[in-house]
Write a protein that holds these residues in place. Sequence first.
Motif, mmCIF file in Angstrom:
data_model
loop_
_atom_site.group_PDB
_atom_site.id
_atom_site.type_symbol
_atom_site.label_atom_id
_atom_site.label_comp_id
_atom_site.label_asym_id
_atom_site.label_seq_id
_atom_site.Cartn_x
_atom_site.Cartn_y
_atom_site.Cartn_z
ATOM 1 N N GLU A 199 -57.859 15.316 8.370
ATOM 2 C CA GLU A 199 -58.055 14.014 9.008
ATOM 3 C C GLU A 199 -56.966 13.739 10.037
ATOM 4 O OE1 GLU A 199 -60.529 12.045 9.156
ATOM 5 O OE2 GLU A 199 -61.702 13.036 7.613
ATOM 6 N N ALA A 200 -55.739 14.141 9.737
ATOM 7 C CA ALA A 200 -54.650 13.945 10.700
ATOM 8 C C ALA A 200 -54.923 14.737 11.976
ATOM 9 C CB ALA A 200 -53.315 14.357 10.090
ATOM 10 N N LEU A 201 -55.394 15.959 11.822
ATOM 11 C CA LEU A 201 -55.711 16.765 13.005
ATOM 12 C C LEU A 201 -56.847 16.134 13.812
ATOM 13 C CD1 LEU A 201 -55.443 20.373 11.553
ATOM 14 C CD2 LEU A 201 -53.914 19.281 13.208
ATOM 15 N N ARG A 202 -57.880 15.663 13.117
ATOM 16 C CA ARG A 202 -58.982 15.005 13.834
ATOM 17 C C ARG A 202 -58.490 13.751 14.553
ATOM 18 N NH1 ARG A 202 -62.291 17.351 9.716
ATOM 19 N NH2 ARG A 202 -61.851 15.765 8.163
ATOM 20 N N TRP A 203 -57.631 12.989 13.888
ATOM 21 C CA TRP A 203 -57.110 11.766 14.498
ATOM 22 C C TRP A 203 -56.293 12.102 15.747
ATOM 23 C CZ3 TRP A 203 -52.197 9.743 15.398
ATOM 24 C CH2 TRP A 203 -52.177 8.423 15.826
ATOM 25 N N TYR A 204 -55.426 13.114 15.651
ATOM 26 C CA TYR A 204 -54.634 13.514 16.819
ATOM 27 C C TYR A 204 -55.518 14.016 17.947
ATOM 28 C CZ TYR A 204 -50.035 12.879 14.769
ATOM 29 O OH TYR A 204 -48.903 12.329 14.232
ATOM 30 N N MET A 205 -56.558 14.743 17.594
ATOM 31 C CA MET A 205 -57.475 15.236 18.632
ATOM 32 C C MET A 205 -58.127 14.061 19.356
ATOM 33 S SD MET A 205 -57.575 18.614 18.733
ATOM 34 C CE MET A 205 -59.190 19.103 19.279
#
Length: 74
Positions: free
Chosen positions: A58-64
Amino acid sequence: MNDEPTAAELTAIEDEMPLIEAEVDLLDVQIRIMSAHGPVDEVTAQRLRRSRDAVVAEALRWYMRRFNAPRRAA
């Protein structure tokens, strides 16, 4: 003075909600482990791993989304 959140703030909260929910789930598992007596069973260990993986994903998706980072080939 207006204490209500702006539309932009509400949108930002909504965008971050999957990450917040994943972090809350991870925290719940960690609290259960810390408050348990005895060794951690395999089901709880698996739940911890899944929760940790969900936070990272989720953190990676949010940063993307947040930084509009293009995907690069590995």
